[in-house]
Scaffold this motif. Structure first.
Motif, PDB file in Angstrom:
ATOM      1  N   ILE A  92       0.837  -1.201   0.000  1.00 14.07           N
ATOM      2  CA  ILE A  92       0.000   0.000   0.000  1.00 14.07           C
ATOM      3  C   ILE A  92       0.867   1.244   0.000  1.00 14.07           C
ATOM      4  O   ILE A  92       0.622   2.200  -0.750  1.00 14.07           O
ATOM      5  N   ASP A  93       1.915   1.260   0.833  1.00 17.07           N
ATOM      6  CA  ASP A  93       2.815   2.417   0.880  1.00 17.07           C
ATOM      7  C   ASP A  93       3.528   2.635  -0.466  1.00 17.07           C
ATOM      8  O   ASP A  93       3.701   3.782  -0.942  1.00 17.07           O
ATOM      9  N   GLU A  94       3.931   1.533  -1.073  1.00 17.99           N
ATOM     10  CA  GLU A  94       4.625   1.628  -2.373  1.00 17.99           C
ATOM     11  C   GLU A  94       3.692   2.216  -3.441  1.00 17.99           C
ATOM     12  O   GLU A  94       4.089   3.078  -4.233  1.00 17.99           O
ATOM     13  N   LYS A  95       2.439   1.750  -3.431  1.00 13.39           N
ATOM     14  CA  LYS A  95       1.466   2.247  -4.392  1.00 13.39           C
ATOM     15  C   LYS A  95       1.182   3.729  -4.150  1.00 13.39           C
ATOM     16  O   LYS A  95       1.040   4.510  -5.115  1.00 13.39           O
ATOM     17  N   ARG A  96       1.098   4.110  -2.884  1.00 12.25           N
ATOM     18  CA  ARG A  96       0.833   5.514  -2.574  1.00 12.25           C
ATOM     19  C   ARG A  96       1.991   6.415  -3.041  1.00 12.25           C
ATOM     20  O   ARG A  96       1.762   7.553  -3.509  1.00 12.25           O
ATOM     21  N   LYS A 129       4.015   5.813  -5.588  1.00  9.59           N
ATOM     22  CA  LYS A 129       3.903   5.907  -7.042  1.00  9.59           C
ATOM     23  C   LYS A 129       2.792   6.864  -7.447  1.00  9.59           C
ATOM     24  O   LYS A 129       2.926   7.637  -8.410  1.00  9.59           O
ATOM     25  N   LEU A 130       1.680   6.807  -6.727  1.00 11.42           N
ATOM     26  CA  LEU A 130       0.561   7.698  -7.013  1.00 11.42           C
ATOM     27  C   LEU A 130       0.961   9.149  -6.786  1.00 11.42           C
ATOM     28  O   LEU A 130       0.635  10.035  -7.598  1.00 11.42           O
ATOM     29  N   ALA A 131       1.693   9.406  -5.707  1.00  9.14           N
ATOM     30  CA  ALA A 131       2.129  10.767  -5.409  1.00  9.14           C
ATOM     31  C   ALA A 131       3.076  11.274  -6.497  1.00  9.14           C
ATOM     32  O   ALA A 131       3.002  12.428  -6.943  1.00  9.14           O
ATOM     33  N   GLU A 132       4.018  10.398  -6.954  1.00  7.13           N
ATOM     34  CA  GLU A 132       4.953  10.792  -8.018  1.00  7.13           C
ATOM     35  C   GLU A 132       4.209  11.096  -9.316  1.00  7.13           C
ATOM     36  O   GLU A 132       4.513  12.062 -10.030  1.00  7.13           O
ATOM     37  N   LYS A 133       3.219  10.233  -9.592  1.00  9.40           N
ATOM     38  CA  LYS A 133       2.459  10.420 -10.831  1.00  9.40           C
ATOM     39  C   LYS A 133       1.706  11.734 -10.792  1.00  9.40           C
ATOM     40  O   LYS A 133       1.654  12.476 -11.785  1.00  9.40           O
ATOM     41  N   LYS A 134       1.095  12.045  -9.607  1.00  9.88           N
ATOM     42  CA  LYS A 134       0.355  13.304  -9.476  1.00  9.88           C
ATOM     43  C   LYS A 134       1.288  14.504  -9.625  1.00  9.88           C
ATOM     44  O   LYS A 134       0.923  15.518 -10.251  1.00  9.88           O
ATOM     45  N   ASP A 135       2.487  14.395  -9.045  1.00 11.05           N
ATOM     46  CA  ASP A 135       3.448  15.495  -9.162  1.00 11.05           C
ATOM     47  C   ASP A 135       3.827  15.740 -10.631  1.00 11.05           C
ATOM     48  O   ASP A 135       3.929  16.894 -11.088  1.00 11.05           O
ATOM     49  N   LYS A 136       4.042  14.641 -11.366  1.00  6.63           N
ATOM     50  CA  LYS A 136       4.403  14.786 -12.771  1.00  6.63           C
ATOM     51  C   LYS A 136       3.267  15.379 -13.592  1.00  6.63           C
ATOM     52  O   LYS A 136       3.490  16.207 -14.487  1.00  6.63           O
ATOM     53  N   VAL A 137       2.046  14.946 -13.293  1.00  5.99           N
ATOM     54  CA  VAL A 137       0.892  15.506 -14.007  1.00  5.99           C
ATOM     55  C   VAL A 137       0.759  16.991 -13.717  1.00  5.99           C
ATOM     56  O   VAL A 137       0.433  17.791 -14.589  1.00  5.99           O
ATOM     57  N   ASP A 138       1.020  17.379 -12.484  1.00 10.15           N
ATOM     58  CA  ASP A 138       0.938  18.801 -12.123  1.00 10.15           C
ATOM     59  C   ASP A 138       1.985  19.625 -12.872  1.00 10.15           C
ATOM     60  O   ASP A 138       1.809  20.834 -13.096  1.00 10.15           O
ATOM     61  N   ASP A 139       3.102  18.977 -13.273  1.00  5.23           N
ATOM     62  CA  ASP A 139       4.180  19.698 -13.964  1.00  5.23           C
ATOM     63  C   ASP A 139       4.051  19.670 -15.492  1.00  5.23           C
ATOM     64  O   ASP A 139       4.952  20.095 -16.207  1.00  5.23           O
ATOM     65  N   THR A 140       2.950  19.186 -16.042  1.00  3.41           N
ATOM     66  CA  THR A 140       2.793  19.106 -17.503  1.00  3.41           C
ATOM     67  C   THR A 140       2.551  20.461 -18.139  1.00  3.41           C
ATOM     68  O   THR A 140       2.499  20.563 -19.369  1.00  3.41           O
ATOM     69  N   SER A 141       2.381  21.537 -17.380  1.00  6.48           N
ATOM     70  CA  SER A 141       2.188  22.876 -17.965  1.00  6.48           C
ATOM     71  C   SER A 141       3.393  23.246 -18.831  1.00  6.48           C
ATOM     72  O   SER A 141       3.248  23.846 -19.909  1.00  6.48           O
ATOM     73  N   GLU A 142       4.593  22.853 -18.395  1.00  8.78           N
ATOM     74  CA  GLU A 142       5.796  23.121 -19.189  1.00  8.78           C
ATOM     75  C   GLU A 142       5.740  22.370 -20.516  1.00  8.78           C
ATOM     76  O   GLU A 142       6.078  22.908 -21.580  1.00  8.78           O
ATOM     77  N   LEU A 143       5.291  21.126 -20.443  1.00  7.04           N
ATOM     78  CA  LEU A 143       5.163  20.312 -21.651  1.00  7.04           C
ATOM     79  C   LEU A 143       4.135  20.915 -22.609  1.00  7.04           C
ATOM     80  O   LEU A 143       4.367  21.010 -23.827  1.00  7.04           O
ATOM     81  N   ASP A 144       2.995  21.326 -22.050  1.00  5.90           N
ATOM     82  CA  ASP A 144       1.933  21.912 -22.879  1.00  5.90           C
ATOM     83  C   ASP A 144       2.420  23.166 -23.602  1.00  5.90           C
ATOM     84  O   ASP A 144       2.130  23.389 -24.782  1.00  5.90           O
ATOM     85  N   GLU A 145       3.147  23.994 -22.875  1.00  6.98           N
ATOM     86  CA  GLU A 145       3.670  25.215 -23.483  1.00  6.98           C
ATOM     87  C   GLU A 145       4.662  24.891 -24.593  1.00  6.98           C
ATOM     88  O   GLU A 145       4.676  25.537 -25.653  1.00  6.98           O
ATOM     89  N   LEU A 146       5.479  23.853 -24.366  1.00  9.06           N
ATOM     90  CA  LEU A 146       6.465  23.465 -25.363  1.00  9.06           C
ATOM     91  C   LEU A 146       5.783  22.909 -26.619  1.00  9.06           C
ATOM     92  O   LEU A 146       6.173  23.222 -27.755  1.00  9.06           O
ATOM     93  N   VAL A 147       4.747  22.088 -26.382  1.00  4.60           N
ATOM     94  CA  VAL A 147       3.994  21.535 -27.519  1.00  4.60           C
ATOM     95  C   VAL A 147       3.311  22.657 -28.292  1.00  4.60           C
ATOM     96  O   VAL A 147       3.315  22.676 -29.541  1.00  4.60           O
ATOM     97  N   GLU A 148       2.722  23.611 -27.587  1.00  7.84           N
ATOM     98  CA  GLU A 148       2.032  24.736 -28.228  1.00  7.84           C
ATOM     99  C   GLU A 148       3.018  25.552 -29.057  1.00  7.84           C
ATOM    100  O   GLU A 148       2.724  25.936 -30.199  1.00  7.84           O
ATOM    101  N   GLU A 149       4.191  25.806 -28.509  1.00  5.48           N
ATOM    102  CA  GLU A 149       5.208  26.581 -29.230  1.00  5.48           C
ATOM    103  C   GLU A 149       5.654  25.833 -30.483  1.00  5.48           C
ATOM    104  O   GLU A 149       5.784  26.436 -31.564  1.00  5.48           O
ATOM    105  N   ALA A 150       5.870  24.524 -30.352  1.00  5.93           N
ATOM    106  CA  ALA A 150       6.301  23.721 -31.495  1.00  5.93           C
ATOM    107  C   ALA A 150       5.243  23.723 -32.593  1.00  5.93           C
ATOM    108  O   ALA A 150       5.559  23.839 -33.791  1.00  5.93           O
ATOM    109  N   GLU A 151       3.984  23.611 -32.205  1.00  3.47           N
ATOM    110  CA  GLU A 151       2.898  23.598 -33.189  1.00  3.47           C
ATOM    111  C   GLU A 151       2.750  24.958 -33.873  1.00  3.47           C
ATOM    112  O   GLU A 151       2.446  25.032 -35.072  1.00  3.47           O
ATOM    113  N   GLU A 152       2.962  26.034 -33.108  1.00  4.12           N
ATOM    114  CA  GLU A 152       2.899  27.369 -33.705  1.00  4.12           C
ATOM    115  C   GLU A 152       4.009  27.564 -34.742  1.00  4.12           C
ATOM    116  O   GLU A 152       3.778  28.115 -35.819  1.00  4.12           O
TER     117      GLU A 152
END
Length: 307
Positions: free
Chosen positions: A157-161, A163-186
């Motif tokens: 359970i602790d191990e899964k939690r 991993k879940l916390a890491e995954k949530k942190d990475k999802v929260d940091d996708t704003s940088e990715l979105d901006e990069l994708v938007e710039e590339a598409e432009e």
């Protein structure tokens, strides 16, 4: 290749009929009577004037054709300059397009690198991790486990939690990715706009190129017609010059005949004066011998100056 006959028909040129030309042989010139030569001179003069008029008309049409040739060449040159100008613009847009595509490729490479760093494309999703944790917690709450199994379950359970916390942190940091994708598409979109301009300008350049080729072709055709018209002009002018030369020869011969006639008249007058002088001397001798002279004899003496 255009022919003389085609040019004559196309431009309604009066053909030169050799049968209308006037010939002058040496025998005609040397042995013809003055009346015959005067008639022949008139024929040569009239035909010369007709041929000069014909040559003038042909020269005028030739000059018109040469002017049209120059117009077509100028038109072709204008299309050439426009084509070259458009090709320069095509190259400019190509360079910009290639530059932007290279920039977009670099940006998309960065996107892929960032995705790999974030591992968003691998492992289980947040929902899957949540369900697994819930299942494990439910099992912990409902099943009777010994100490060892209980400890292993808690660790899972602790191990899964985690991993879940890491995954949530990475999802929260996708704003940088979105901006990069938007710039590339432009950037890619801007490159596409330049590509569109390349296509449009290249089509226009090709159109001007085709018009240039057509104008040069028309210029060549008209130049061929002008060359044939020049040959027709030379044909008429040379015939006119020949008639003029023969006309001058006849005029010269007539002047020679006039001089011969004048010499003959002078000789006749001198001979007549000599005869009159001899007759007057005979009359004067009679007068000195005492013979009686009539009025006619006296007039003859006066005319010769013997009285």
């Amino acid at each position: 290749m255009v022919t003389k006959d085609e040019v004559i028909d196309q431009y309604d040129i009066e053909p030169m009929d050799e049968a209308d030309n006037v010939d002058l042989s040496e025998d005609d010139l040397e042995n013809g009577s003055k009346g015959q030569l005067i008639k022949r001179a008139g024929q040569l003069r009239d035909r010369r004037n007709e041929l000069n008029q014909m040559a003038s008309e042909r020269a005028s049409k030739r000059d018109d054709l040469n002017a049209k040739t120059r117009e077509k060449v100028d038109e072709a040159q204008e299309h050439r300059e426009k084509r070259d100008e458009l090709n320069e613009q095509v190259q400019e847009h190509k360079d910009k397009r290639n530059e932007l595509n290279a920039e977009a490729n670099e940006l998309f490479d960065e996107v892929e690198d960032l995705k790999q760093d974030m591992e968003l494309g691998s492992g289980k999703s947040i929902e899957e991790l949540k369900e697994e944790i819930e299942d494990l917690e439910f099992r912990q709450q409902t099943e009777v486990l010994d100490a060892e199994d209980e400890r292993e379950l808690i660790e899972k359970i602790d191990e899964k939690r985690e991993k879940l916390a890491e995954k949530k942190d990475k999802v929260d940091d996708t704003s940088e990715l979105d901006e990069l994708v938007e710039e590339a598409e432009e950037v890619r979109s801007e490159a596409s706009q330049h590509h569109q301009k390349v296509t449009e300008l290249a089509d226009k350049a090709q159109e001007h190129h085709n018009q240039m080729i057509e104008a040069y072709r028309e210029a060549d055709d008209i130049r061929d017609e002008a060359d044939e018209m020049h040959e027709l002009f030379v044909e008429a002018q040379e015939a006119a010059d020949r008639h003029h030369e023969d006309f001058v020869r006849v005029q010269k011969r007539l002047r020679e005949l006039d001089k011969e006639e004048e010499r003959e008249r002078k000789d006749e007058r001198a001979e007549k004066r000599e005869e009159e002088k001899e007759e007057a001397e005979e009359i004067y001798q009679k007068f000195k011998e005492g013979e009686t002279l009539d009025t006619e004899d006296l007039m003859k003496l006066q005319k010769t100056g013997l009285l």
